[in-house]
Design an enzyme around this catalytic site. Structure first.
Site, PDB file in Angstrom:
ATOM      1  N   HIS A  82       0.833  -1.200   0.000  1.00  0.00           N
ATOM      2  CA  HIS A  82       0.000   0.000   0.000  1.00  0.00           C
ATOM      3  C   HIS A  82       0.864   1.245   0.000  1.00  0.00           C
ATOM      4  O   HIS A  82       1.861   1.318   0.717  1.00  0.00           O
ATOM      5  CB  HIS A  82      -0.929   0.041   1.206  1.00  0.00           C
ATOM      6  CG  HIS A  82      -1.845   1.225   1.184  1.00  0.00           C
ATOM      7  ND1 HIS A  82      -3.032   1.232   0.489  1.00  0.00           N
ATOM      8  CD2 HIS A  82      -1.717   2.469   1.723  1.00  0.00           C
ATOM      9  CE1 HIS A  82      -3.611   2.412   0.613  1.00  0.00           C
ATOM     10  NE2 HIS A  82      -2.833   3.181   1.351  1.00  0.00           N
ATOM     11  N   ASP A 161     -15.352   1.629   4.970  1.00  0.00           N
ATOM     12  CA  ASP A 161     -14.185   2.386   4.523  1.00  0.00           C
ATOM     13  C   ASP A 161     -14.421   2.994   3.148  1.00  0.00           C
ATOM     14  O   ASP A 161     -13.991   4.111   2.872  1.00  0.00           O
ATOM     15  CB  ASP A 161     -12.945   1.500   4.489  1.00  0.00           C
ATOM     16  CG  ASP A 161     -11.748   2.229   3.904  1.00  0.00           C
ATOM     17  OD1 ASP A 161     -11.325   3.221   4.518  1.00  0.00           O
ATOM     18  OD2 ASP A 161     -11.280   1.838   2.829  1.00  0.00           O
ATOM     19  N   ARG A 168     -13.715  11.570   2.887  1.00  0.00           N
ATOM     20  CA  ARG A 168     -12.464  12.239   3.279  1.00  0.00           C
ATOM     21  C   ARG A 168     -11.894  13.059   2.133  1.00  0.00           C
ATOM     22  O   ARG A 168     -11.340  14.140   2.330  1.00  0.00           O
ATOM     23  CB  ARG A 168     -11.429  11.199   3.723  1.00  0.00           C
ATOM     24  CG  ARG A 168     -11.683  10.601   5.094  1.00  0.00           C
ATOM     25  CD  ARG A 168     -10.835   9.361   5.307  1.00  0.00           C
ATOM     26  NE  ARG A 168      -9.432   9.627   5.093  1.00  0.00           N
ATOM     27  CZ  ARG A 168      -8.576   8.750   4.565  1.00  0.00           C
ATOM     28  NH1 ARG A 168      -8.991   7.563   4.192  1.00  0.00           N
ATOM     29  NH2 ARG A 168      -7.315   9.073   4.417  1.00  0.00           N
ATOM     30  N   SER A 183      -8.356   3.352   7.543  1.00  0.00           N
ATOM     31  CA  SER A 183      -8.758   3.103   6.160  1.00  0.00           C
ATOM     32  C   SER A 183      -7.859   2.068   5.503  1.00  0.00           C
ATOM     33  O   SER A 183      -8.325   1.077   4.927  1.00  0.00           O
ATOM     34  CB  SER A 183      -8.715   4.411   5.364  1.00  0.00           C
ATOM     35  OG  SER A 183      -8.932   4.182   3.992  1.00  0.00           O
ATOM     36  N   LYS A 187      -9.141  -2.327   4.877  1.00  0.00           N
ATOM     37  CA  LYS A 187      -9.320  -3.002   3.589  1.00  0.00           C
ATOM     38  C   LYS A 187      -8.201  -4.001   3.309  1.00  0.00           C
ATOM     39  O   LYS A 187      -8.420  -5.013   2.647  1.00  0.00           O
ATOM     40  CB  LYS A 187      -9.463  -2.002   2.446  1.00  0.00           C
ATOM     41  CG  LYS A 187      -8.317  -1.072   2.176  1.00  0.00           C
ATOM     42  CD  LYS A 187      -8.637  -0.231   0.918  1.00  0.00           C
ATOM     43  CE  LYS A 187      -7.583   0.830   0.656  1.00  0.00           C
ATOM     44  NZ  LYS A 187      -7.817   2.065   1.410  1.00  0.00           N
TER      45      LYS A 187
END
Length: 449
Positions: A82, A161, A168, A183, A187
């Site tokens: 990520h 989320d 957001r 967040s 996920k």
């Protein structure tokens, strides 16, 4: 229990009880709490923060707001990556097939553009036919068949989320560390991973502009990962100029394909190989980071990574003929070259301004329901340290919005700073964060943090 009371208490800096966070998240997911109250809660959290206990509960609530994927039937360690987002950050696109080609399954759940940054899903969806919304059953099947999958949060995976992520983006609460941590991890954990590699960016184009804030976020993410039994490693990386040369959805796909076919873009591939090398280590296919990096390089050299990407795209409904022959893709109605007005060296390129200018050209959103023009964007012709002469092209913009060309050209020109002195090349990777703390960190003062 009233939502307005919880908003007020969070505004005043109080800690919410686990059942109160449950009430907020479940109520919003079910449509019982309206967007405007969640907007207020997000802003209150932005200013007041959250305790570790609140962040853990927030993550758990969002994780269990939908289905969780069970990938235990698929052999091997399942490893994801990520990024906290950057301008030109296309790393996931070449990374997933490279790591999958090394034998490590990559179940990747990605996001859309946030603020000035592009989103992996928007980039993938610029490929005609590519589907990012699949069921959890198909998600598992694709991982088993291909070795990698790249999708977004579906209605089944972390739906809380998904709703809050979009909110957001349009309430200027993107940079809030508790919200980012909840967040990302909800996920990722829902996707059935065994381990996670993080790319936490810092600098002028990052949501964490200072090195210290980036370390704070990376540490929070690593702690959450380990609390759920997932080995997690974070890299602190530089975002003081765009990554690569292409910024914009289809433009970044074409650059990613070039990298998979062997083009050595120094910043893009240095970061891709480093993150990929660590994923291969966590996936138990290499003993050291150096060995993992070499395995990733071989996957590109052999052509296996490119073939894996074509397999992935085809399996998810994409038309691979556009990847094989990008000239087939529709062209923007308007293009415009931005040229240098003096001699010297490129001393800086403001990634924040480049990112927002891309949005003005149609490559991103200012509202949740904005449509994206996949063709729109900017191609840089010069990067930091390059020499320039008067009249040389610094960048080219592409758009279908005629009325955006003039202002966008002016903004791009202003984003480049040209001077007489060639800047020193600074490191791209600034530090590593694991459960034992920070190591191999470079003095943040060298990066202007």
């Amino acid at each position: 229990m009233r939502t307005v009371d919880l908003i007020q208490r969070k505004r005043e800096g109080e800690e919410l009880a686990p059942e109160e966070i449950d009430f907020l998240i479940h109520g919003y997911t079910a449509g019982e709490i309206p967007d405007y109250q969640v907007s207020a809660f997000l802003m209150a959290t932005f200013f007041s923060g959250m305790t570790d206990r609140e962040v853990s509960r927030l993550t758990e609530c969002m994780l269990h707001s939908g289905e969780t994927v069970d990938l235990s039937s698929i052999p091997g360690m399942k490893v994801d990556k990520h990024s906290t987002g950057g301008v030109g950050d296309k790393i996931s696109i070449p990374l997933a097939p490279i790591v999958a080609a090394c034998g490590v399954p990559v179940p990747m759940i990605s996001g859309r553009g946030l603020g000035h940054t592009g989103g992996t899903l928007d980039k993938l969806e610029s490929i005609p036919g590519f589907r990012t919304d699949v069921s959890t059953a198909e998600f598992t099947k694709i991982v088993a068949e291909v070795g990698a999958v790249m999708i977004g949060q579906t209605k089944d995976i972390a739906p809380a989320d998904k709703k809050m992520y979009a909110m957001r983006d349009v309430t200027s609460t993107v940079e809030c560390i508790p919200l980012i941590a909840g967040s990302i991890m909800s996920k990722k954990l829902a996707a059935g991973i065994d381990a996670l590699v993080l790319d936490v960016k810092t600098g002028a184009g990052a949501f964490m502009p200072t090195y210290e804030r980036a370390v704070e976020l990376a540490s929070a993410l690593v702690q959450i990962g380990h609390s759920f039994g997932k080995e997690t490693v974070g890299f602190i990386t530089d975002m003081n100029q765009p990554l690569g040369y292409n910024i914009g959805n289809w433009l970044e796909i074409t650059e990613s394909v070039e990298c998979l076919r062997g083009k050595e873009l120094p910043d893009v591939m240095e970061l891709t190989y480093t993150l990929g090398g660590m994923m291969v280590v966590l996936g138990k296919k290499a003993a050291t980071l150096g060995e993992g990096i070499e395995r990733c390089r071989e996957a590109v050299r052999s052509g296996k990574a490119y073939e894996k990407f074509l397999q992935l795209v085809k399996r998810q409904g994409g038309d691979i003929s556009f990847l094989q022959d990008p000239a087939k893709y529709p062209r923007s109605k308007y293009s415009h070259e931005i040229t240098a007005t003096g001699n010297g060296f490129v001393q800086a390129i403001d990634p924040l301004e480049i990112g927002f200018t891309c949005i003005s050209l149609g490559a991103g959103r200012t509202k949740v329901d904005d449509l994206i023009d996949p063709k729109a964007g900017i191609v840089l012709k010069k990067k930091m340290g390059d020499s320039v002469k008067t009249g040389e092209t610094l960048a080219v913009l592409y758009t279908d919005k005629k009325d955006a060309v003039e202002s966008a050209a002016a903004r791009i020109a202003a984003a480049f700073r040209v001077g007489p002195v060639k800047p020193e090349r600074s490191p791209l990777i600034l530090g590593v964060v694991d459960i034992n703390g920070v190591k191999a960190a470079v003095d943040p003062g060298r990066r202007g943090a």
